[in-house]
Design an enzyme around this catalytic site. Structure first.
Site: not given
Length: 283
Positions: A150, A163
């Site tokens: 990401s 995350y």
């Protein structure tokens, strides 16, 4: 046919690709674009109805598509699935470890149960998939192992500690694996999408203690400028060009530069602490 389309067809026709998280978003877009090029598919997701819909959509292409309800955090399940794929196709040429979930909460507030849930899918799912399929990928003349990290595997944000942890871990694992595969037939790629128009944030576990869920979703949807289809195109082009790191979206490219320019102060440059400080001042 354009030069790009020629390259796609030459690179992917007749190959076998495994895609996790394939019922929607980037995974689904990858499946459709690979099917268009004559690539056979093995698709997994927990959303079996979504997978069945994707499989039905691909029936018009001259390919074989198998689907399975697989929890990527299940190590033995991944091993069993790899054996199923080999039994079906006798080969694997590409693995896209794409499945992922999101958790938005503070370090102090989030439960270890939620943290483990996210890490088991986002990180261990990538590790299990890589281990299960690597022996078969090494037998392919030209293989690709693609792990989706990401933008948040390049920089951190408040309320994203879990995350961030998972995506930084995916990045570290993938870059190390890339070095270990040097000189082999297996190309290893780490993908860093910026804001993509998918349901990962809409389906996230979100604490409302700090920021209202509606505001988080509204802010994300405003910033998500890249479609899943555009993301899939960038990923496949990255495979053709054998890129180790694949950045998706102008936001990812810009923020990556800022982090490299200001590695010790990017959170101040980008104002990531403003909301935290403002809330603290009100207390």
């Amino acid at each position: 046919m354009s030069n790009y389309q020629d390259k796609l067809n030459m690179h992917f026709k007749g190959k076998v690709a495994v895609i996790t998280g394939a019922a929607s978003g980037i995974g689904k877009a990858l499946a459709i674009k690979l099917a268009e090029q004559g690539c056979n598919l093995a698709l997994v997701d927990r959303d079996i109805q979504g997978l069945m819909s994707v499989q039905a959509e691909l029936q018009s292409y001259s390919i074989t598509c198998v689907i399975e309800d697989l929890d990527v955090s299940d190590k033995q399940g991944f091993v069993d699935f790899s054996e199923t794929v080999i039994a079906q196709f006798s080969r694997v040429d590409m693995l896209f470890n794409n499945a992922g979930v999101s958790l938005i909460d503070s370090v102090e507030n989030q439960s270890f149960e939620d943290f483990h849930w996210l890490m088991n899918i986002n990180f261990w799912g990538v590790v299990y998939g890589s281990h299960a399929f690597l022996p078969y990928l090494k037998k392919s003349p030209n293989a690709h192992l693609v792990n989706v990290s990401s933008l948040f595997g390049l920089l951190s944000l408040p309320l994203q500690s879990a995350y961030n942890s998972s995506k930084f871990a995916v990045r570290g694992f993938t870059e190390s694996l890339k070095m270990e595969m040097a000189g082999t037939n297996v190309s290893v790629h780490c993908v860093h999408p910026g804001g993509i128009k998918t349901n990962i944030t809409n389906n996230a576990k979100i604490s409302t203690e700090h920021v209202p869920k509606s505001q988080i979703l509204s802010d994300f949807n405003k910033q998500a400028k890249t479609t899943a289809e555009q993301a899939a195109d960038v990923i496949l082009q990255g495979l053709i060009n054998n890129k180790r790191r694949i950045l998706i979206g102008n936001d990812a490219k810009l923020l990556d530069r800022i982090v490299r320019w200001f590695p010790a102060t990017y959170e101040k440059v980008l104002g990531f602490e403003k909301g935290v400080l403002a809330k603290r001042q009100k207390q």
